[in-house]
Design a protein around this motif. Structure first.
Motif, PDB file in Angstrom:
ATOM      1  N   LEU A  15      -9.464   2.844   2.844  1.00 52.43           N
ATOM      2  CA  LEU A  15      -8.760   3.814   2.028  1.00 52.43           C
ATOM      3  C   LEU A  15      -9.652   4.978   1.641  1.00 52.43           C
ATOM      4  O   LEU A  15     -10.879   4.914   1.782  1.00 52.43           O
ATOM      5  CB  LEU A  15      -8.232   3.125   0.770  1.00 52.43           C
TER       6      LEU A  15
ATOM      7  N   ARG B 298       1.260   5.496  -0.807  1.00 53.09           N
ATOM      8  CA  ARG B 298       0.636   6.788  -1.065  1.00 53.09           C
ATOM      9  C   ARG B 298       1.079   7.323  -2.414  1.00 53.09           C
ATOM     10  O   ARG B 298       0.310   7.947  -3.151  1.00 53.09           O
ATOM     11  CB  ARG B 298       1.005   7.769   0.055  1.00 53.09           C
TER      12      ARG B 298
ATOM     13  N   ASP C  44      -3.033   4.497  -2.955  1.00 48.18           N
ATOM     14  CA  ASP C  44      -4.164   5.215  -2.357  1.00 48.18           C
ATOM     15  C   ASP C  44      -3.686   5.802  -1.041  1.00 48.18           C
ATOM     16  O   ASP C  44      -2.556   5.559  -0.605  1.00 48.18           O
ATOM     17  CB  ASP C  44      -5.336   4.245  -2.133  1.00 48.18           C
TER      18      ASP C  44
ATOM     19  N   LEU D 269       0.850  -1.180   0.000  1.00 48.13           N
ATOM     20  CA  LEU D 269       0.000   0.000   0.000  1.00 48.13           C
ATOM     21  C   LEU D 269       0.891   1.236   0.000  1.00 48.13           C
ATOM     22  O   LEU D 269       1.640   1.479   0.946  1.00 48.13           O
ATOM     23  CB  LEU D 269      -0.918   0.003   1.227  1.00 48.13           C
TER      24      LEU D 269
ATOM     25  N   ILE E 190      -4.627   6.460   3.214  1.00 47.12           N
ATOM     26  CA  ILE E 190      -5.331   5.821   4.320  1.00 47.12           C
ATOM     27  C   ILE E 190      -6.344   6.793   4.919  1.00 47.12           C
ATOM     28  O   ILE E 190      -5.980   7.910   5.319  1.00 47.12           O
ATOM     29  CB  ILE E 190      -4.334   5.354   5.401  1.00 47.12           C
TER      30      ILE E 190
END
Length: 505
Positions: free
Chosen positions: A346, A225, A334, A223, A336
């Motif tokens: 998300l 950003r 994505d 995951l 959080i």
């Protein structure tokens, strides 16, 4: 004394004297930098006494504290290894192999009796009258404190805050019912077999960890950003294979590969400044053949910054991409919104369920290990000082530090700094000087003071978060730092030690 390789502790004799102990040179840190400094002293100043102090239980610094699955170098070992010590293994090596290499240096140089573990330096006070440092040391191995004095203080503690990793304060963390772990403090008993794992982050740590745990986990999701740049070199350079097949001596192979890798990364550094679009295209095209069919390169692998404004993550043999192709891992780009009981929700509304969440979110820098410095009774406020060639600090006598490269192997600069510091030692001896201190010259009056790191040059999160804690740089030599290796390899050996920027007393 016991000396073993791998992850066993290296013990060294501890002093039992109650009075103040004096050494000619006190080295803080027994990692790659400190061991390199000790080797240099052994080789060029065998008559000088020295001690290495380290907070950890054993040698190695980062290679001792970082024990997450798959931990390995993100630089080739021909340049990460020392100039004097040939590297005989693959170009990219695991943490245990690097520790074994350091053990060999310690044994060959007879350094073990000079290293004291579980010794934390808390304060250092310089006296111009005595021309020496008094250092307060917390004995974490036996309790209490000791005091030492030294003529020269060599700070080789690295730049990590090993005690406290960086982790953002996300909403809902307390609601999460699974296992939350940071790679910097990986639990020895953590088993991810059959577990759904989310790794937050896209840098070198995530790229190293994911292929290692994807072999056993039910699935691993990276995951991020925002994406990072990746480079997928072979585990062993084809030139090394050729040279070893010809039975070329290892020290020749080491030097040839060291030069080959240095030239390669010098060229990448040049392109990052002069032709960033060209370098971006090269990096993108080099990884596309390794990705699953239909993979969205623009969304998941195209960073917001130009190449090498942050470190390029190395994935040898493209092992991260192999995990993606085989369906054992995936990438989600994505932000959080919040943690939930079962995982992470998300901003897009998607929820990632996870039995284990790994926060590979980086670290914070530590300014000289948090040591409180004073000079003649006045506290040294490092943000008010400037660097001298990235090796010494203005107004701080008889103190040098080692800080490696961001883009090249750390140890390339260790060797250059050791050369420069020993030149300073020789110049002091020639002048009969007991102290040396960088001081701004009359021609430096009004010099523009710049941040520790120019964001246009390098803007990784851990750098930007720590700017306020660190010393600055000027707009001219010798008050600059963070030059590329090709520049410093030429400039540092020729540095003028009598241009007035160093004051000998």
């Amino acid at each position: 004394m016991t000396t073993t390789t791998g992850t066993a502790t290296l013990e060294a004799p501890q002093p039992t004297r109650e009075d103040v102990e004096h050494v000619d040179v006190l080295i803080v840190g027994a990692g790659v930098s400190g061991i390199g400094a000790a080797h240099t002293l052994r080789e060029r100043f065998p008559d000088r006494s020295f001690v290495l102090l380290d907070t950890q239980d054993a040698r190695g610094g980062t290679w001792w504290t970082h024990r997450y699955p798959g931990v390995r170098s993100d630089s080739d070992l021909f340049t990460y290894g020392y100039r004097h010590k040939p590297w005989r293994g693959p170009s990219i090596a695991a943490g245990g192999e690097i520790l074994a290499y350091l053990d060999e240096v310690i044994e060959e140089d007879g350094l073990a009796p000079h290293i004291r573990y579980r010794h934390r330096v808390t304060a250092a006070s310089w006296s111009s009258e005595d021309a020496r440092w008094t250092v307060e040391v917390s004995r974490e191995d036996a309790g209490g404190t000791v005091r030492m004095t030294t003529d020269f203080l060599w700070m080789c503690q690295g730049y990590y805050d090993h005690a406290k990793p960086y982790r953002p304060d996300w909403p809902g963390l307390d609601d999460y019912a699974g296992v939350l772990v940071h790679p910097q403090s990986w639990p020895e008993d953590l088993d991810v077999t059959g577990k759904r794992v989310v790794v937050i982050g896209s840098g070198s740590t995530a790229a190293t960890l994911i292929p290692a745990i994807a072999q056993d986990a039910a699935h691993v999701t990276m995951l991020q950003r925002s994406p990072s740049y990746f480079l997928a070199p072979p585990l062993t350079h084809e030139l090394a294979v050729t040279l070893r097949a010809l039975d070329i001596p290892e020290d020749w192979t080491h030097e040839i590969l060291r030069r080959a890798y240095s030239a390669q990364f010098d060229e990448l550094a040049r392109l990052s400044h002069e032709a960033p679009d060209e370098l971006h295209a090269f990096l993108m095209e080099s990884v596309k053949p390794l990705l699953p069919e239909g993979f969205d390169v623009d969304k998941h692998l195209t960073p917001r910054y130009r190449p090498w404004q942050q470190r390029i993550a190395v994935v040898p043999e493209g092992d991260l991409f192999a995990a993606l192709r085989e369906g054992r891992a995936s990438i989600v780009t994505d932000t959080i919104e919040t943690f939930t009981e079962k995982g992470i929700r998300l901003a897009s509304g998607e929820e990632l369920e996870a039995d284990v969440v790994v926060t590979a979110t980086g670290f914070d820098l530590s300014a000289f290990g948090g040591v409180a410095f004073t000079v003649d009774g006045e506290r040294v406020e490092f943000p008010e000082r400037v660097t001298w060639r990235g090796v010494m600090i203005s107004g701080v006598p008889n103190m040098a530090y080692v800080f490696g490269y961001f883009r090249h192997s750390w140890t390339l600069r260790v060797d250059l700094v050791c050369d420069l510091v020993t030149r300073v030692f020789e110049r002091m001896r020639e002048k009969g000087a007991r102290s040396v201190v960088p001081e701004l010259r009359p021609e430096d009056a009004g010099m523009q003071i710049r941040p520790w790191s120019d964001p246009e040059n390098f803007n990784a999160g851990y750098v930007m978060r720590s700017q306020h804690l660190l010393f600055r740089q000027g707009d001219r030599e010798p008050w600059t730092h963070m030059l590329e290796h090709a520049q410093e390899a030429e400039a540092l050996p020729k540095a003028d030690l009598d241009d007035g920027s160093l004051v000998y007393r």
